[in-house]
Structures are given as C-alpha cells and as structure tokens.
Scaffold this motif. Structure first.
Motif, PDB file in Angstrom:
ATOM      1  N   TYR A 137       0.840  -1.210   0.000  1.00  0.00           N
ATOM      2  CA  TYR A 137       0.000   0.000   0.000  1.00  0.00           C
ATOM      3  C   TYR A 137       0.872   1.256   0.000  1.00  0.00           C
ATOM      4  O   TYR A 137       0.590   2.221  -0.715  1.00  0.00           O
ATOM      5  N   ASN A 138       1.922   1.239   0.814  1.00  0.00           N
ATOM      6  CA  ASN A 138       2.807   2.411   0.864  1.00  0.00           C
ATOM      7  C   ASN A 138       3.470   2.652  -0.489  1.00  0.00           C
ATOM      8  O   ASN A 138       3.609   3.793  -0.926  1.00  0.00           O
ATOM      9  N   GLU A 141       0.915   4.120  -2.809  1.00  0.00           N
ATOM     10  CA  GLU A 141       0.614   5.503  -2.455  1.00  0.00           C
ATOM     11  C   GLU A 141       1.704   6.438  -2.987  1.00  0.00           C
ATOM     12  O   GLU A 141       1.404   7.525  -3.482  1.00  0.00           O
ATOM     13  N   PHE A 146      -4.009   3.630  -6.914  1.00  0.00           N
ATOM     14  CA  PHE A 146      -5.001   3.217  -5.921  1.00  0.00           C
ATOM     15  C   PHE A 146      -5.710   1.960  -6.396  1.00  0.00           C
ATOM     16  O   PHE A 146      -6.619   2.031  -7.227  1.00  0.00           O
ATOM     17  N   TYR A 147      -5.249   0.833  -5.881  1.00  0.00           N
ATOM     18  CA  TYR A 147      -5.885  -0.435  -6.200  1.00  0.00           C
ATOM     19  C   TYR A 147      -6.145  -1.199  -4.901  1.00  0.00           C
ATOM     20  O   TYR A 147      -5.355  -1.097  -3.953  1.00  0.00           O
ATOM     21  N   PRO A 148      -7.195  -1.985  -4.878  1.00  0.00           N
ATOM     22  CA  PRO A 148      -7.432  -2.806  -3.685  1.00  0.00           C
ATOM     23  C   PRO A 148      -6.313  -3.825  -3.519  1.00  0.00           C
ATOM     24  O   PRO A 148      -5.840  -4.390  -4.503  1.00  0.00           O
ATOM     25  N   ILE A 149      -5.906  -4.045  -2.295  1.00  0.00           N
ATOM     26  CA  ILE A 149      -4.937  -5.105  -1.988  1.00  0.00           C
ATOM     27  C   ILE A 149      -5.564  -5.977  -0.904  1.00  0.00           C
ATOM     28  O   ILE A 149      -6.054  -5.457   0.101  1.00  0.00           O
ATOM     29  N   SER A 166     -14.188  -7.239  -5.997  1.00  0.00           N
ATOM     30  CA  SER A 166     -13.447  -5.975  -5.852  1.00  0.00           C
ATOM     31  C   SER A 166     -13.026  -5.448  -7.215  1.00  0.00           C
ATOM     32  O   SER A 166     -13.119  -4.244  -7.486  1.00  0.00           O
ATOM     33  N   LEU A 168     -14.544  -6.039 -10.051  1.00  0.00           N
ATOM     34  CA  LEU A 168     -15.751  -5.564 -10.740  1.00  0.00           C
ATOM     35  C   LEU A 168     -16.171  -4.188 -10.219  1.00  0.00           C
ATOM     36  O   LEU A 168     -16.563  -3.312 -10.996  1.00  0.00           O
ATOM     37  N   ALA A 169     -16.056  -3.995  -8.902  1.00  0.00           N
ATOM     38  CA  ALA A 169     -16.404  -2.687  -8.325  1.00  0.00           C
ATOM     39  C   ALA A 169     -15.464  -1.613  -8.847  1.00  0.00           C
ATOM     40  O   ALA A 169     -15.892  -0.494  -9.163  1.00  0.00           O
ATOM     41  N   MET A 170     -14.181  -1.952  -8.965  1.00  0.00           N
ATOM     42  CA  MET A 170     -13.220  -0.976  -9.492  1.00  0.00           C
ATOM     43  C   MET A 170     -13.523  -0.661 -10.960  1.00  0.00           C
ATOM     44  O   MET A 170     -13.392   0.478 -11.400  1.00  0.00           O
ATOM     45  N   LEU A 171     -13.926  -1.674 -11.708  1.00  0.00           N
ATOM     46  CA  LEU A 171     -14.260  -1.441 -13.118  1.00  0.00           C
ATOM     47  C   LEU A 171     -15.492  -0.557 -13.255  1.00  0.00           C
ATOM     48  O   LEU A 171     -15.576   0.288 -14.143  1.00  0.00           O
ATOM     49  N   TYR A 173     -16.946   1.446 -10.670  1.00  0.00           N
ATOM     50  CA  TYR A 173     -17.033   2.660  -9.849  1.00  0.00           C
ATOM     51  C   TYR A 173     -15.685   3.319  -9.531  1.00  0.00           C
ATOM     52  O   TYR A 173     -15.650   4.411  -8.998  1.00  0.00           O
ATOM     53  N   GLY A 174     -14.603   2.624  -9.800  1.00  0.00           N
ATOM     54  CA  GLY A 174     -13.297   3.148  -9.375  1.00  0.00           C
ATOM     55  C   GLY A 174     -12.769   4.242 -10.292  1.00  0.00           C
ATOM     56  O   GLY A 174     -13.277   4.498 -11.357  1.00  0.00           O
TER      57      GLY A 174
ATOM     58  N   TRP B 146      -8.151  -1.307   1.719  1.00  0.00           N
ATOM     59  CA  TRP B 146      -9.353  -2.084   1.387  1.00  0.00           C
ATOM     60  C   TRP B 146      -9.760  -2.850   2.639  1.00  0.00           C
ATOM     61  O   TRP B 146      -8.946  -3.582   3.213  1.00  0.00           O
ATOM     62  N   THR B 159     -18.526  -3.018  -1.268  1.00  0.00           N
ATOM     63  CA  THR B 159     -17.425  -3.082  -2.241  1.00  0.00           C
ATOM     64  C   THR B 159     -17.508  -1.895  -3.196  1.00  0.00           C
ATOM     65  O   THR B 159     -16.501  -1.309  -3.585  1.00  0.00           O
ATOM     66  N   ALA B 163     -14.704   1.131  -3.801  1.00  0.00           N
ATOM     67  CA  ALA B 163     -14.138   1.523  -5.097  1.00  0.00           C
ATOM     68  C   ALA B 163     -14.228   3.034  -5.283  1.00  0.00           C
ATOM     69  O   ALA B 163     -13.307   3.663  -5.820  1.00  0.00           O
ATOM     70  N   ILE B 164     -15.324   3.609  -4.820  1.00  0.00           N
ATOM     71  CA  ILE B 164     -15.512   5.057  -4.959  1.00  0.00           C
ATOM     72  C   ILE B 164     -14.584   5.824  -4.017  1.00  0.00           C
ATOM     73  O   ILE B 164     -14.006   6.846  -4.376  1.00  0.00           O
ATOM     74  N   LEU B 166     -11.701   4.890  -2.705  1.00  0.00           N
ATOM     75  CA  LEU B 166     -10.271   4.572  -2.736  1.00  0.00           C
ATOM     76  C   LEU B 166      -9.447   5.683  -3.399  1.00  0.00           C
ATOM     77  O   LEU B 166      -8.327   5.952  -2.999  1.00  0.00           O
ATOM     78  N   LYS B 215     -21.519   7.182 -10.804  1.00  0.00           N
ATOM     79  CA  LYS B 215     -20.358   7.014 -11.652  1.00  0.00           C
ATOM     80  C   LYS B 215     -20.334   5.673 -12.370  1.00  0.00           C
ATOM     81  O   LYS B 215     -19.441   5.400 -13.157  1.00  0.00           O
ATOM     82  N   ARG B 217     -20.044   2.507 -14.417  1.00  0.00           N
ATOM     83  CA  ARG B 217     -19.866   2.173 -15.820  1.00  0.00           C
ATOM     84  C   ARG B 217     -20.451   0.788 -16.041  1.00  0.00           C
ATOM     85  O   ARG B 217     -19.975   0.006 -16.821  1.00  0.00           O
TER      86      ARG B 217
END
Lengths: 174, 233
Positions: A137-138, A141, A146-149, A166, A168-171, A173-174, B146, B159, B163-164, B166, B215, B217
């Motif tokens: 994470y460090n 940063e 910013f990716y989930p770990i 996780s 899918l959520a990043m795709l 909403y991230g 996370w 989740t 994502a929002i 982070l 947001k 997609r």
C-alpha cells in the motif's frame, strides 16, 4: 455470444493456475511444462503459454487467462493482455522482494491497467502477510496508484470471489 | 431524549472530526447527542493539549458538567479520556460511561447558542440526483486500505463504496450519490471503517453545486458477474 476476458498475472509459483481453478466453471486448460531453472526448487512444473478457464453467464462466457509467470515468457504477456476487461495481480508475500515483483507486472501491463482496472491479491500471507500488504500500500501511495490489496488463498473460492467482486467494483465505480 | 455535549480547546479540524463521528455513531449511542457552543452542556470534551489549565476543568465540574479529556496517550490521567488520534470506538466507550451518570430524567439545560451540527441518523433513502449539496464545511473521507471481509459483508454495496472512496476524498452524501446507495448505509460503512483506522478524514469547504452523477460504468455483463460471485446488490 459475447466474449470477454480477465487476466491473472504474477510471478511463477504465486498461485495463478490455482486461482483460475477456483474461478472457472470448467476444469481449466493448463500448459505446464517441467521446470528447468531455479524454479524447480519450489515447483515441478510451470505454465509456458497460458492457463485458460471459463466463467459461464446466461448469454456470455468470460474467459480467464493466466499469464506464464517466468519472465522468459514475457513476450506472451502482451498477447494475453490485449483487450482484457481487467487484471488480477497476484503477489507472493514470502518472496524476497514482493514490491519489486508487483512493480514488474504493474509496469508491463500499465497501458492496459490504466484503461481498465486491477486488484492485487497477496498469497502465502500466513506469516508476514500483514506487513507485506502494508508495504505494498505504501508503495502504491508513493506512485499515486489506488488499487485494492487483499490477502487471498487462491485455493479458496470465497477469497477469489471477493477478489473478483473488488475488481468488478473498481471497473464500475473506481 | 437529546443530550448536550460541548467541545473545549478543540482545533477546528478535530471539532469537525468529532462532530462528524458523533453523527455517524448516533445510531449506536444510548442518546442523541447535540454539540452545543456554551458551557451549559451536560458533557464537555476538553482538548488538554490546548487547554492545560486544570482550573478550567474544575470549573466545568463545579457547573455539574461531566468532563471527558482528550489528548496524547499517556499524558492524561482521567477515567473519562479520549486518546489522540480520535477513534470512534473510544468515543462510544466514553459516551456509554457518561450516559450512566447523566440522569435520564434530568432536563437539558437551556442552550445559549446554536447547535453546531449533528444530523439525525434516521434511516434515509436514496438521494435523488438533483439534490443539492449544502454549502459550508463538510467532512470528507478517503479509504486508505481495502477493508477486511467482515466489514465488506456488514453493509450491502460495501465493495462499491470502497471503489468510490479509494481514489477520491468525498463526503458521505457524495459517496451515497455516486454509489446509488442510502446515506445511512454509507454512514454505517464509514463508521465501521473508522473503527479500524481505514480512513483519511479531511475537512473540506463545499460549494453549492449539483452532486456528481452516479459514476457506474455498469454493463449487463458486469452485473451478471457480480451476481455470479455473490454480490447482494
């Protein structure tokens, strides 16, 4: 039929083939060959082309590709990454320098990850996993990434599902 | 029944963080707490790093005020104490302790000044896209880590919230808007994350504006994949 693909990447022996087993609806196709270098100390075979699994939905199939881990098969990585929906990067917490390992895959897949997204699963976290995750994470940063770990056991379907959710959520909403 | 609490010697930032946490925790406390700006409150939290005069503490106690001290760990010798950095769990513990001492039938003392802000934690429904965000200083959050699966499973849509949060520093209202989730769910999630130290909490001046549109997609394939892997929403 629509076709989509996800890519699982990481160092040799990190658990990519096992992860595909956990996610795939059918026994994955594997392209293992006997190990010939220092890797033979930790495993008997390694993936030389790619592993391939499938996730079935009502009207679509999502393909899951695992890249060959050894860097000498690097030429395969771009071929596999092209057109991927997202990336799962696996990092082995017990290796000498997990940050350097992550850096290799983030750099190699950067152009693809930037236009999609990624999650990072840390395997073999039984002993020093917490510190490894903190260090990763460090590192992210510092790079303003910013990716989930999360700690995962690639054999555990529940862990792999959580990793997938996780991503899918990043795709979305991230 | 509402109870009153006052903050003394607090920096603007700590005041905002405390007020925000109190709001987030209001469904977990025995009473609804209003933060007031006068000395007639039933409870006072004193930042002893900024207010070292022990006579001030005694004056509050003489006025019948329950005193909670707030400062660096190890420097405070008090049964009711909050260590820095502020943690939701510690606030809950202190409020639970003072609640047993504040008589249930004791009427609230008259307020001389306005209530700062502790919105009610009543369940709220999805906010319409056109709802304007109020002006003023708001507390915003970014997710540093996370969360572990127990937190993700506790709140439907967690989740998505992660994502929002982070990449961006956002208020609870903005997060709810972007995620298309109820504000109460977002507040619950933020409260859980704060207890584990997963949050960067920042004070931000917000302007009148239309909140960000959701947001997502999302496409049908991603939605089906989510269901396949066990998502509840």
């Amino acid at each position: 039929m629509s076709e989509l693909k996800l890519v699982i990447t990481g160092t040799a022996g990190v658990g990519k083939t096992t992860a595909i087993h956990s996610l795939s609806d059918k026994p994955p196709i594997v392209t293992d060959a006997d190990t010939t270098d220092e890797l033979s100390e930790i495993k008997d075979t390694t993936t030389v082309a790619f592993d391939f699994g499938e996730i079935y939905l009502d009207d679509a199939t999502v393909h899951v590709y695992g890249t060959p881990g050894q860097e000498r098969f690097r030429h395969m990585w771009e071929i596999i990454a092209e057109g991927a929906l997202g990336f799962i990067l696996l990092v082995d917490a017990r290796r000498k320098d997990p940050i350097a390992d992550l850096e290799i895959y983030l750099d190699n897949f950067r152009q693809y990850i930037e236009s999609t997204s990624a999650v990072i699963g840390v395997t073999r976290t039984e002993t020093e996993g917490g510190q490894c995750i903190e260090d990763l994470y460090n590192y992210l940063e510092q790079k303003q990434l910013f990716y989930p770990i999360m700690a995962v056991d690639p054999r555990d379907k529940s862990d792999m599902s959580q990793l997938m959710l996780s991503l899918l959520a990043m795709l979305e909403y991230g | 029944m509402n109870r009153t609490i006052q903050l003394h010697g607090f920096s603007k930032n700590d005041e905002m963080v405390f007020t925000s946490l109190l709001s987030l925790l209001s469904n977990k406390t025995q009473y609804q707490w209003d933060v007031v700006q006068n000395r007639a409150a039933e409870v006072v939290v004193i930042d002893v790093d900024n207010e070292s005069d022990t006579e001030v503490i005694r004056n509050f106690e003489r006025d019948g005020c329950k005193v909670i001290t707030y400062g660096q760990p190890g420097l405070i010798d008090s049964t009711l104490q909050l260590n820095k950095p502020m943690r939701a769990a510690a606030i809950l513990r202190c409020l639970a302790e003072v609640s047993t001492n504040v008589a249930v039938d004791k009427p609230n003392k008259p307020r001389e000044n306005e209530v700062l802000s502790v919105p009610s934690q009543q369940p709220q429904h999805n906010i319409p896209v056109s709802t304007p965000i109020p002006t003023g200083v708001s507390v915003s959050y970014r997710l540093k880590r996370w969360p572990d699966p127990s937190i993700l499973k506790a709140t439907p849509g967690a989740t998505r919230i992660c994502a929002i949060m982070l990449k961006q520093v956002l208020s609870a209202e903005e997060i709810a808007e972007s995620a298309g989730l109820a504000l109460s769910s977002v507040r619950e999630f933020i409260g859980n994350c704060d207890q584990k130290g997963y949050l960067d909490i920042k004070q931000r001046v917000s302007q009148i504006r239309t909140p960000p549109a959701p947001k997502s997609r999302s496409n049908p394939i991603l939605a089906k994949l989510r269901l396949k892997f066990g998502a509840r929403v």
